[in-house]
Write an enzyme that holds these catalytic residues in place. Structure first.
Site, PDB file in Angstrom:
ATOM      1  N   HIS A  85       0.799  -1.230   0.000  1.00 16.27           N
ATOM      2  CA  HIS A  85       0.000   0.000   0.000  1.00 16.27           C
ATOM      3  C   HIS A  85       0.840   1.292   0.000  1.00 16.27           C
ATOM      4  CE1 HIS A  85      -3.367  -2.693   0.933  1.00 16.27           C
ATOM      5  NE2 HIS A  85      -2.664  -3.158   1.938  1.00 16.27           N
TER       6      HIS A  85
HETATM    7  O1  RIB Z   1      -5.092  -0.173   4.810  1.00 18.66           O
HETATM    8  C1  RIB Z   1      -3.698  -0.162   4.594  1.00 18.66           C
HETATM    9  C2  RIB Z   1      -3.048   0.897   5.413  1.00 18.66           C
HETATM   10  O2  RIB Z   1      -3.240   0.624   6.790  1.00 18.66           O
HETATM   11  C3  RIB Z   1      -1.514   0.964   5.228  1.00 18.66           C
HETATM   12  O3  RIB Z   1      -1.092   2.290   5.435  1.00 18.66           O
HETATM   13  C4  RIB Z   1      -1.003   0.089   6.328  1.00 18.66           C
HETATM   14  O4  RIB Z   1       0.322   0.470   6.759  1.00 18.66           O
HETATM   15  C5  RIB Z   1      -1.983   0.399   7.420  1.00 18.66           C
HETATM   16  O5  RIB Z   1      -1.564   1.612   8.065  1.00 18.66           O
END
Ligand code: RIB
Ligand code: CA
Length: 313
Positions: A241
């Site tokens: 992500h």
């Molecule tokens: O949903 C994914 C996000 O939530 C990413 O930033 C992961 O590190 C968590 O913080």
């Protein structure tokens, strides 16, 4: 001139990869890192940020601990994904460099007040609490921010922490509302985008082949954090992500999206934190964010491998 950026983060293995990418990129001038409670509680996200800074060999980058919990809700964490330390996977030596003694929100305010108009990009990789608190404390700091680029939200892809919401927005929906209604240009990297950025076996091999301590740690971190998503989605590879935020700064042409209106659900407990994205523009609500949806995925991984390769072997 390198782009001045601030990284606001809740490391978190994927945050760590994003930070390593940013610290290896000469196009970016990382003014500082501010930590927030998110994937794991603040003491651990701050310890993890210190670990990553030292893995990157960047003693010059200050770290300040920010808010320990959301603006108006108890903290929700994600040890089930990231492990009890939040950075499970590799062994990290205890960091030696300290954090700044100023609260992260106060450091944000002071840094932005001292910055030229529109000169700083704020990259948010976790709940948006710190920037929201800074905007409430000192609204004028918005003038120094050219844009916010954040990992958060979901629409066609629906939620990951609930059926309706993505984790970062779910944890602090009020903060996301403050940022998205601030008038500051916002770019969101939602699950609609990041769920296409899958770390396949072949891509793991390319990262490992970089052959330095940083790439080795990235593989070990992602091999830990992928377990939850592999079991949940059954896709054969897990998404990554937060590095999408940094990649978008470095090579925006890799990504496509739409300027649309996005509102945040803050009232309903059932759909708390949902990013109601008007993708088809069926409302007359004014566009307030660039909602990213697609990417040149191989181009993303080529960039990640290239930046990890900038660290010495
Ligand atoms: O949903 C994914 C996000 O939530 C990413 O930033 C992961 O590190 C968590 O913080
Ligand atoms: Ca994160």
């Amino acid at each position: 001139m390198p782009q001045k950026i601030i990284i606001d983060t809740d490391p978190g293995q994927d945050d760590a990869v994003a930070i390593l990418m940013a610290l290896a990129s000469p196009e970016l001038d990382v003014l500082g890192i501010v930590t927030v409670g998110g994937n794991v509680p603040l003491p651990r996200t701050t310890l993890n940020a210190r670990r990553i800074r030292e893995l990157a060999g960047r003693a010059d980058v200050p770290i300040h601990a920010g808010c320990s919990r959301p603006l108006s809700r108890p903290l929700v964490t994600a040890e089930h994904v990231h492990g009890p330390t939040g950075l499970d996977g590799p062994h990290f030596p205890d960091p030696v460099l300290p954090v700044g003694d100023t609260h992260g929100v106060d450091w944000l305010v002071a840094t932005l007040k001292a910055a030229a108009p529109g000169s700083v990009t704020v990259c948010i990789l976790g709940p948006m609490t710190n920037l929201a608190m800074a905007l409430v404390k000192e609204p004028s700091v918005a003038g120094a921010i050219d844009r916010v680029v954040a990992m958060g939200g979901a629409y066609f892809e629906v939620g990951n922490i609930t059926p309706a919401a993505e984790f970062n927005i779910y944890v602090d929906p009020e903060a996301a509302h403050v940022v998205l209604t601030s008038g500051i240009p916002v770019t969101l990297a939602p699950l609609d985008l990041t769920h296409k950025i899958l770390v396949t076996k072949e891509r793991f091999g390319k990262i490992l082949a970089v052959g330095n301590a940083q790439s080795h740690a990235v593989v070990e971190m992602l091999k830990f954090s992928e377990q939850f998503d592999l079991n949940k989605y059954g896709w054969g590879a897990a998404p990554i992500h937060d590095p999408c935020v940094i990649a978008h700064l470095l090579r925006p042409e890799l990504f496509t999206g739409r300027h649309i209106n996005v509102e945040i659900e803050t009232a309903s407990e059932l759909t708390r934190g949902m990013t109601v994205a008007d993708w088809w523009r069926v409302t007359k609500r004014a566009p307030n964010c660039l909602f990213l949806k697609d990417a040149d995925v191989d181009g993303f991984f080529d960039l990640l491998v290239d930046r990890l390769g900038a660290y010495s072997r």
